[in-house]
Design a protein around this motif. Structure first.
Motif, mmCIF file in Angstrom:
data_model
loop_
_atom_site.group_PDB
_atom_site.id
_atom_site.type_symbol
_atom_site.label_atom_id
_atom_site.label_comp_id
_atom_site.label_asym_id
_atom_site.label_seq_id
_atom_site.Cartn_x
_atom_site.Cartn_y
_atom_site.Cartn_z
ATOM 1 N N GLY A 1 0.819 -1.211 0.000
ATOM 2 C CA GLY A 1 0.000 0.000 0.000
ATOM 3 C C GLY A 1 0.852 1.259 0.000
ATOM 4 N N ALA A 2 1.983 1.209 0.712
ATOM 5 C CA ALA A 2 2.904 2.358 0.721
ATOM 6 C C ALA A 2 3.538 2.534 -0.651
ATOM 7 N N ILE A 3 3.827 1.407 -1.329
ATOM 8 C CA ILE A 3 4.376 1.492 -2.684
ATOM 9 C C ILE A 3 3.344 2.111 -3.624
ATOM 10 N N ALA A 4 2.100 1.657 -3.538
ATOM 11 C CA ALA A 4 1.040 2.217 -4.389
ATOM 12 C C ALA A 4 0.850 3.702 -4.096
ATOM 13 N N SER A 5 0.903 4.090 -2.827
ATOM 14 C CA SER A 5 0.797 5.511 -2.478
ATOM 15 C C SER A 5 1.974 6.295 -3.026
ATOM 16 N N ALA A 6 3.171 5.694 -2.982
ATOM 17 C CA ALA A 6 4.359 6.367 -3.529
ATOM 18 C C ALA A 6 4.190 6.592 -5.027
ATOM 19 N N VAL A 7 3.639 5.596 -5.719
ATOM 20 C CA VAL A 7 3.380 5.736 -7.160
ATOM 21 C C VAL A 7 2.379 6.864 -7.392
ATOM 22 N N ASP A 8 1.313 6.894 -6.622
ATOM 23 C CA ASP A 8 0.259 7.904 -6.784
ATOM 24 C C ASP A 8 0.796 9.310 -6.539
ATOM 25 N N VAL A 9 1.481 9.509 -5.412
ATOM 26 C CA VAL A 9 2.006 10.832 -5.070
ATOM 27 C C VAL A 9 3.086 11.255 -6.066
ATOM 28 N N SER A 10 3.979 10.334 -6.423
ATOM 29 C CA SER A 10 5.085 10.664 -7.330
ATOM 30 C C SER A 10 4.593 11.045 -8.719
ATOM 31 N N THR A 11 3.610 10.326 -9.235
ATOM 32 C CA THR A 11 3.097 10.662 -10.564
ATOM 33 C C THR A 11 2.358 12.003 -10.542
ATOM 34 N N THR A 12 1.692 12.311 -9.433
ATOM 35 C CA THR A 12 1.062 13.629 -9.299
ATOM 36 C C THR A 12 2.125 14.719 -9.329
ATOM 37 N N LEU A 13 3.234 14.492 -8.637
ATOM 38 C CA LEU A 13 4.321 15.470 -8.642
ATOM 39 C C LEU A 13 4.913 15.623 -10.047
ATOM 40 N N ALA A 14 4.981 14.531 -10.792
ATOM 41 C CA ALA A 14 5.475 14.606 -12.171
ATOM 42 C C ALA A 14 4.536 15.450 -13.035
ATOM 43 N N ILE A 15 3.235 15.280 -12.835
ATOM 44 C CA ILE A 15 2.255 16.079 -13.583
ATOM 45 C C ILE A 15 2.431 17.560 -13.271
ATOM 46 N N VAL A 16 2.607 17.882 -11.993
ATOM 47 C CA VAL A 16 2.821 19.278 -11.595
ATOM 48 C C VAL A 16 4.116 19.804 -12.195
#
Length: 190
Positions: free
Chosen positions: A118-133
């Protein structure tokens, strides 16, 4: 403060009559409406400056600045695993690409003391959002998220995260993310 204001209006009503109090309430309501409109306009201008309607090309330093600003806003919030508290922005080498790192802390462990899925999935979610920004896009919600788990890691292990925007549209973005184990560079998840 609200109770005191109501008592003041009640006292004015008894002393001055309904007409005067109604006029005073209308004046207060107008001031509140004006303040709300000014505040709303200010927020709209800030949002427009940070996240313009159309994605734009940004310099590497500006991309990294946006990523760090968003990370600082997320820290201490109610995000799963409070992941932003563990992430460090390493760089934004290309438009739409962000490199982050984190050190595996006990809060991110599963029962085997590896990084929790779940922490890995959250890391993917947060990191891809940061990439979009970092690509000049607006942070939104994930419509689909899939993770393949390939390798684990140990307590205290440093993890490198590379998130990339594949396509950035007006309302949707397509991204990918890879997590690497620091000790040997093994691909942990993608």
């Amino acid at each position: 403060a609200a109770a005191r204001t109501l008592r003041s209006f009640a006292a004015m009503y008894l002393l001055l009559g309904a007409g005067v109090v109604s006029a005073a309430l209308a004046a207060v309501s107008t001031r509140i409406a004006i303040a709300a409109a000014i505040g709303s306009a200010a927020l709209a201008l800030i949002a427009k400056g940070l996240f313009p309607g159309r994605p734009r090309k940004l310099a590497s330093a500006h991309r990294l600045q946006r990523v760090r600003a968003l990370l600082s806003l997320l820290r201490g919030g109610k995000t799963p695993y409070d992941l932003a508290a563990f992430l460090e922005a390493e760089g934004s080498p290309d438009d739409g690409k962000v490199v982050l790192s984190l050190t595996l802390e006990p809060a991110l462990h599963n029962f085997l003391r590896s990084m929790h899925g779940g922490a890995i999935a959250s890391a993917v979610d947060v990191s891809t959002t940061l990439a979009i920004v970092s690509a000049g896009g607006f942070p939104g919600v994930s419509t689909s998220l899939g993770v393949s788990y390939l390798a684990g890691c140990g307590p205290g292990e440093k993890i490198r995260i590379e998130a990339t925007v594949l396509k950035l549209g007006a309302t949707l973005a397509y991204t990918e993310c890879r997590l690497f184990r620091g000790s040997d560079g093994a691909l942990m998840a993608c």
